[in-house]
Scaffold this motif. Structure first.
Motif, mmCIF file in Angstrom:
data_model
loop_
_atom_site.group_PDB
_atom_site.id
_atom_site.type_symbol
_atom_site.label_atom_id
_atom_site.label_comp_id
_atom_site.label_asym_id
_atom_site.label_seq_id
_atom_site.Cartn_x
_atom_site.Cartn_y
_atom_site.Cartn_z
ATOM 1 N N GLU A 1 0.833 -1.208 0.000
ATOM 2 C CA GLU A 1 0.000 0.000 0.000
ATOM 3 C C GLU A 1 0.866 1.256 0.000
ATOM 4 N N GLU A 2 1.994 1.190 0.670
ATOM 5 C CA GLU A 2 2.946 2.296 0.616
ATOM 6 C C GLU A 2 3.523 2.437 -0.788
ATOM 7 N N ARG A 3 3.876 1.310 -1.385
ATOM 8 C CA ARG A 3 4.510 1.311 -2.703
ATOM 9 C C ARG A 3 3.537 1.740 -3.806
ATOM 10 N N GLU A 4 2.337 1.164 -3.806
ATOM 11 C CA GLU A 4 1.407 1.380 -4.910
ATOM 12 C C GLU A 4 0.587 2.653 -4.754
ATOM 13 N N PHE A 5 0.205 2.973 -3.531
ATOM 14 C CA PHE A 5 -0.702 4.094 -3.309
ATOM 15 C C PHE A 5 -0.041 5.290 -2.637
ATOM 16 N N GLY A 6 1.188 5.125 -2.167
ATOM 17 C CA GLY A 6 1.861 6.211 -1.469
ATOM 18 C C GLY A 6 1.312 6.458 -0.080
ATOM 19 N N LEU A 7 0.647 5.465 0.513
ATOM 20 C CA LEU A 7 0.061 5.652 1.840
ATOM 21 C C LEU A 7 1.145 5.666 2.913
#
Length: 287
Positions: free
Chosen positions: A87-93
């Motif tokens: 989620e950090e990698r794909e969405f920048g969360l």
């Protein structure tokens, strides 16, 4: 007893954080309108002045997998870490941290079991964007204790739609029976029509605008019977292969109450999905 200060239902688009924080050429053309809508929506929670948040979402196969898939699970931990690496990698969360309300989660578990719901629990739950995205949009400070409730909307066999409605009603009753003077907001997120990885994923609008139109009417008007009459586990595939997330909206309709019209309703038609936002203020909740 505790007061249900607000019942809130929304979609949980994982790209909102990136869209709202991007600048210059990286900022999408729809970002300003989206931010304006979220800012207005956020005020509906601020106005409710809650002390605790019950957050209903669904794990996206991060912690719960096919080797052990509970239908309904309540987090019962002193704190919760989020998000997951993809989620950090794909969405920048961003990575997030939440304090748990163990007193309320224990109350929901014990009395939920006694009310006929065989609730699973986790003392080591790590949460994902179905919970963190509503927090980013509604309470970005993440300064209130939470009770996460996870539902199975992904891995058949799923509970029937009526069971989601029944659980929503039960959560409302369980919160209201909690021996506390605190104000609790019940927040849940799901989907309208949604396609993931299929041919209708990136169209000019959501995969089934007619379903979206009807769904928004059902939710805004509290028309549970109409929704139950038209929605089944079998036909939810038709509006899009991930539209079973609408079951969590049905849970929130149960929490709001049959025939209860939303005090706040708004939508935003993005290029591949209809975003939707609803808030109810129960009678006697005050502000």
């Amino acid at each position: 007893m505790a007061t249900v200060a607000a019942v809130i239902a929304s979609t949980h688009h994982p790209f909102y954080y990136r869209a709202s924080t991007s600048t210059g050429d990286d900022r999408p053309p729809f970002a300003d309108e989206w931010v304006a809508k979220i800012t207005a929506f956020r005020e509906t929670l601020t106005r409710a002045n809650p002390d605790v948040l019950v957050l209903v979402g669904s794990d996206h196969f991060h912690q719960l997998w096919l080797d052990n898939m509970p239908q309904f699970l309540v987090g019962n931990a002193p704190f919760y870490n989020a998000n997951w690496y993809n989620e950090e990698r794909e969405f920048g969360l961003p990575r997030m941290f939440f304090t748990g309300s163990e007193d309320l989660s224990t109350h929901i578990l014990r009395n939920g079991l006694d009310a006929g719901f065989d609730l699973a629990f986790s003392n080591e739950l790590r949460i994902d964007h179905s919970v963190t995205c509503p927090m980013i949009t509604l309470r970005p400070e993440a300064d209130l204790p939470i009770v996460p409730v996870y539902t199975n909307i992904f891995a058949p066999p799923l509970p029937q739609p009526k069971r989601f409605v029944q659980l929503g009603r039960a959560i409302r009753e369980l919160v209201e029976s909690w021996p506390s003077d605190q104000r609790v907001a019940i927040i849940g997120t799901g989907h309208l029509s949604l396609e993931l990885g299929g041919p209708r994923q990136f169209g000019p609008h959501g995969p089934d605008p007619e379903f979206d139109r009807k769904a928004v009417e059902w939710i805004a008007n509290g028309d549970i019977e109409k929704a139950l009459g038209e929605v089944s586990l079998e036909n939810l595939w038709e509006p899009g292969n991930a539209t079973h997330g609408f079951l969590d909206f049905m849970l929130m309709m149960g929490a709001a109450g049959a025939g209860e019209k939303a005090d706040y309703a708004d939508t935003l038609d993005l290029f591949h999905t209809m975003e939707a936002y609803f808030t109810w203020y129960p009678k006697g909740a005050g502000a």
